[in-house]
Write a protein that holds these residues in place. Structure first.
Motif, PDB file in Angstrom:
ATOM      1  N   MET A   1       0.846  -1.188   0.000  1.00  0.00           N
ATOM      2  CA  MET A   1       0.000   0.000   0.000  1.00  0.00           C
ATOM      3  C   MET A   1       0.893   1.255   0.000  1.00  0.00           C
ATOM      4  N   GLU A   2       0.773   2.060  -1.066  1.00  0.00           N
ATOM      5  CA  GLU A   2       1.582   3.269  -1.175  1.00  0.00           C
ATOM      6  C   GLU A   2       0.926   4.434  -0.434  1.00  0.00           C
ATOM      7  N   TYR A   3       1.758   5.235   0.239  1.00  0.00           N
ATOM      8  CA  TYR A   3       1.264   6.334   1.069  1.00  0.00           C
ATOM      9  C   TYR A   3       1.720   7.693   0.534  1.00  0.00           C
ATOM     10  N   GLU A   4       0.887   8.698   0.787  1.00  0.00           N
ATOM     11  CA  GLU A   4       1.328  10.075   0.687  1.00  0.00           C
ATOM     12  C   GLU A   4       1.379  10.627   2.107  1.00  0.00           C
ATOM     13  N   VAL A   5       2.375  11.478   2.348  1.00  0.00           N
ATOM     14  CA  VAL A   5       2.628  11.976   3.697  1.00  0.00           C
ATOM     15  C   VAL A   5       2.768  13.491   3.664  1.00  0.00           C
ATOM     16  N   GLY A   6       2.191  14.157   4.643  1.00  0.00           N
ATOM     17  CA  GLY A   6       2.354  15.595   4.810  1.00  0.00           C
ATOM     18  C   GLY A   6       3.157  15.898   6.060  1.00  0.00           C
ATOM     19  N   ILE A   7       3.926  16.986   6.034  1.00  0.00           N
ATOM     20  CA  ILE A   7       4.743  17.379   7.184  1.00  0.00           C
ATOM     21  C   ILE A   7       4.567  18.875   7.439  1.00  0.00           C
ATOM     22  N   ASP A   8       4.334  19.225   8.692  1.00  0.00           N
ATOM     23  CA  ASP A   8       4.209  20.629   9.073  1.00  0.00           C
ATOM     24  C   ASP A   8       4.587  20.778  10.543  1.00  0.00           C
ATOM     25  N   GLU A   9       4.672  22.027  11.006  1.00  0.00           N
ATOM     26  CA  GLU A   9       5.048  22.283  12.387  1.00  0.00           C
ATOM     27  C   GLU A   9       4.093  23.256  13.044  1.00  0.00           C
ATOM     28  N   ALA A  10       4.195  23.339  14.361  1.00  0.00           N
ATOM     29  CA  ALA A  10       3.473  24.342  15.139  1.00  0.00           C
ATOM     30  C   ALA A  10       4.426  24.863  16.201  1.00  0.00           C
ATOM     31  N   GLY A  11       4.405  26.173  16.414  1.00  0.00           N
ATOM     32  CA  GLY A  11       5.240  26.742  17.466  1.00  0.00           C
ATOM     33  C   GLY A  11       6.643  27.091  17.035  1.00  0.00           C
ATOM     34  N   ARG A  12       6.814  27.506  15.795  1.00  0.00           N
ATOM     35  CA  ARG A  12       8.143  27.922  15.347  1.00  0.00           C
ATOM     36  C   ARG A  12       8.541  29.272  15.963  1.00  0.00           C
ATOM     37  N   GLY A  13       7.581  30.171  16.098  1.00  0.00           N
ATOM     38  CA  GLY A  13       7.894  31.529  16.517  1.00  0.00           C
ATOM     39  C   GLY A  13       7.827  31.843  18.001  1.00  0.00           C
ATOM     40  N   PRO A  14       7.136  31.074  18.835  1.00  0.00           N
ATOM     41  CA  PRO A  14       6.981  31.420  20.246  1.00  0.00           C
ATOM     42  C   PRO A  14       8.296  31.460  21.022  1.00  0.00           C
ATOM     43  N   VAL A  15       8.291  32.255  22.074  1.00  0.00           N
ATOM     44  CA  VAL A  15       9.436  32.328  22.975  1.00  0.00           C
ATOM     45  C   VAL A  15       9.281  31.333  24.116  1.00  0.00           C
ATOM     46  N   ILE A  16       8.056  30.861  24.339  1.00  0.00           N
ATOM     47  CA  ILE A  16       7.772  29.899  25.401  1.00  0.00           C
ATOM     48  C   ILE A  16       7.251  28.591  24.785  1.00  0.00           C
ATOM     49  N   GLY A  17       7.768  27.486  25.281  1.00  0.00           N
ATOM     50  CA  GLY A  17       7.244  26.187  24.877  1.00  0.00           C
ATOM     51  C   GLY A  17       7.947  25.565  23.690  1.00  0.00           C
ATOM     52  N   PRO A  18       7.583  24.328  23.378  1.00  0.00           N
ATOM     53  CA  PRO A  18       8.266  23.572  22.335  1.00  0.00           C
ATOM     54  C   PRO A  18       7.806  23.939  20.931  1.00  0.00           C
ATOM     55  N   MET A  19       8.624  23.596  19.970  1.00  0.00           N
ATOM     56  CA  MET A  19       8.207  23.558  18.570  1.00  0.00           C
ATOM     57  C   MET A  19       7.881  22.098  18.273  1.00  0.00           C
ATOM     58  N   VAL A  20       6.723  21.864  17.706  1.00  0.00           N
ATOM     59  CA  VAL A  20       6.290  20.490  17.443  1.00  0.00           C
ATOM     60  C   VAL A  20       6.222  20.249  15.941  1.00  0.00           C
ATOM     61  N   TYR A  21       6.939  19.241  15.481  1.00  0.00           N
ATOM     62  CA  TYR A  21       6.843  18.801  14.086  1.00  0.00           C
ATOM     63  C   TYR A  21       5.951  17.574  14.033  1.00  0.00           C
ATOM     64  N   ALA A  22       5.174  17.481  12.966  1.00  0.00           N
ATOM     65  CA  ALA A  22       4.276  16.333  12.831  1.00  0.00           C
ATOM     66  C   ALA A  22       4.197  15.891  11.380  1.00  0.00           C
ATOM     67  N   CYS A  23       3.971  14.612  11.198  1.00  0.00           N
ATOM     68  CA  CYS A  23       3.677  14.077   9.877  1.00  0.00           C
ATOM     69  C   CYS A  23       2.374  13.306   9.959  1.00  0.00           C
ATOM     70  N   CYS A  24       1.662  13.273   8.864  1.00  0.00           N
ATOM     71  CA  CYS A  24       0.439  12.488   8.772  1.00  0.00           C
ATOM     72  C   CYS A  24       0.409  11.870   7.386  1.00  0.00           C
ATOM     73  N   GLY A  25      -0.002  10.631   7.309  1.00  0.00           N
ATOM     74  CA  GLY A  25      -0.029   9.965   6.016  1.00  0.00           C
ATOM     75  C   GLY A  25      -1.218   9.037   5.872  1.00  0.00           C
ATOM     76  N   TRP A  26      -1.643   8.876   4.629  1.00  0.00           N
ATOM     77  CA  TRP A  26      -2.727   7.936   4.338  1.00  0.00           C
ATOM     78  C   TRP A  26      -2.478   7.279   2.986  1.00  0.00           C
ATOM     79  N   PRO A  27      -3.105   6.148   2.740  1.00  0.00           N
ATOM     80  CA  PRO A  27      -2.909   5.462   1.460  1.00  0.00           C
ATOM     81  C   PRO A  27      -3.333   6.357   0.295  1.00  0.00           C
ATOM     82  N   ILE A  28      -2.563   6.347  -0.768  1.00  0.00           N
ATOM     83  CA  ILE A  28      -2.913   7.143  -1.949  1.00  0.00           C
ATOM     84  C   ILE A  28      -4.282   6.725  -2.478  1.00  0.00           C
ATOM     85  N   ALA A  29      -4.619   5.484  -2.283  1.00  0.00           N
ATOM     86  CA  ALA A  29      -5.926   4.986  -2.734  1.00  0.00           C
ATOM     87  C   ALA A  29      -7.077   5.677  -2.007  1.00  0.00           C
TER      88      ALA A  29
END
Length: 257
Positions: A1-29
């Motif tokens: 089963m072939e997948y497509e995957v997306g990647i994005d982040e949240a919290g790149r600019g804040p001075v407080i707290g973590p930057m979180v990177y995430a990926c999500c993927g689902w079958p191309i079908a």
């Protein structure tokens, strides 16, 4: 089963707290079906909408997602170390780590869509060289162009928000963590130690917001030692490097604050 995957982040600019990177993927079908479920850039969604869509992501058949949280301490240490690592490089390495984690889980990745940081052509080439068997599409605003990236942005944002809520329970009202937030600004001004500044576990010491506030803190200085050469007259050095006391103790001696 072939997948497509997306990647994005949240919290790149804040001075407080973590930057979180995430990926999500689902079958191309399943791409056409899943793309119609209402995934959008997390920044244009309400908290309730994000939480609802995150619940959908967790329950969709064959959908996979991963998150990687980079603490304020990791970001500050990387950006303030002797061999500085830029936030763009930290981001690119995080995306690479997420892809590798999916591959290690035997996910057959065909296409990856990434919301860019910095030069998209350079970023895409960097990923392509790391994973030559995968097709990469790195572009600005990918979180609003590709539903699979929108889904990743939701995973990242919901995860970061949970960190901020947990931090607020121990630190008090910190706002959203962005330098422009008046609540965040007030918290920083009210919680800066007069000697050590801020706790790097939660605060990004490398941010100008912090360095501006810490300008009047006690500083540590030491001379640069001249290299010894038997064939040259030795001259006592007069130049000094100055660092904020906390940075010096943390980076040179491994102190934790």
């Amino acid at each position: 089963m072939e997948y497509e995957v997306g990647i994005d982040e949240a919290g790149r600019g804040p001075v407080i707290g973590p930057m979180v990177y995430a990926c999500c993927g689902w079958p191309i079908a399943n791409k056409e079906e899943y793309s119609k479920l209402g995934f959008a850039d997390s920044k244009v969604l309400t908290e309730q909408q994000r939480d609802s869509l995150f619940g959908i992501i967790k329950n969709l058949e064959h959908v996979v997602y991963r998150t990687k949280a980079l603490s304020s301490d990791i970001i500050s240490t990387s950006m303030l170390s002797r061999q500085k690592i830029s936030l763009n490089v930290i981001s690119m390495d995080s995306a690479r780590d997420l892809i590798q984690e999916l591959l290690d889980s035997k996910i057959n990745i065909k296409n990856v869509y990434v919301d860019t940081v910095g030069n998209p052509a350079f970023y895409q080439e960097r990923l392509q060289n790391s994973f030559p068997g995968i097709n990469f599409h790195v572009t600005a605003k990918a979180d609003s162009l590709f539903p699979v990236v929108s889904a990743a942005s939701i995973c990242a944002k919901v995860t970061r928000d949970s960190f901020i809520k947990d931090m607020a329970e121990s630190l008090g009202e910190i706002g959203c963590g962005y330098p422009s937030d008046p609540i965040t600004q007030n918290w920083l001004k009210s919680n800066m130690d007069p000697v050590f500044g801020f706790n790097s576990q939660h605060i990004r010491l490398s941010w100008k917001t912090c360095t501006d506030l810490m300008k009047n803190l006690p500083q540590v200085s030491w001379p640069i030692e001249a290299e010894k050469d038997e064939n040259q007259i030795q001259i006592e050095p007069t130049m000094h490097h100055c660092y904020y006391l906390q940075d010096f103790l943390k980076l040179k001696h491994g102190f934790k604050f």
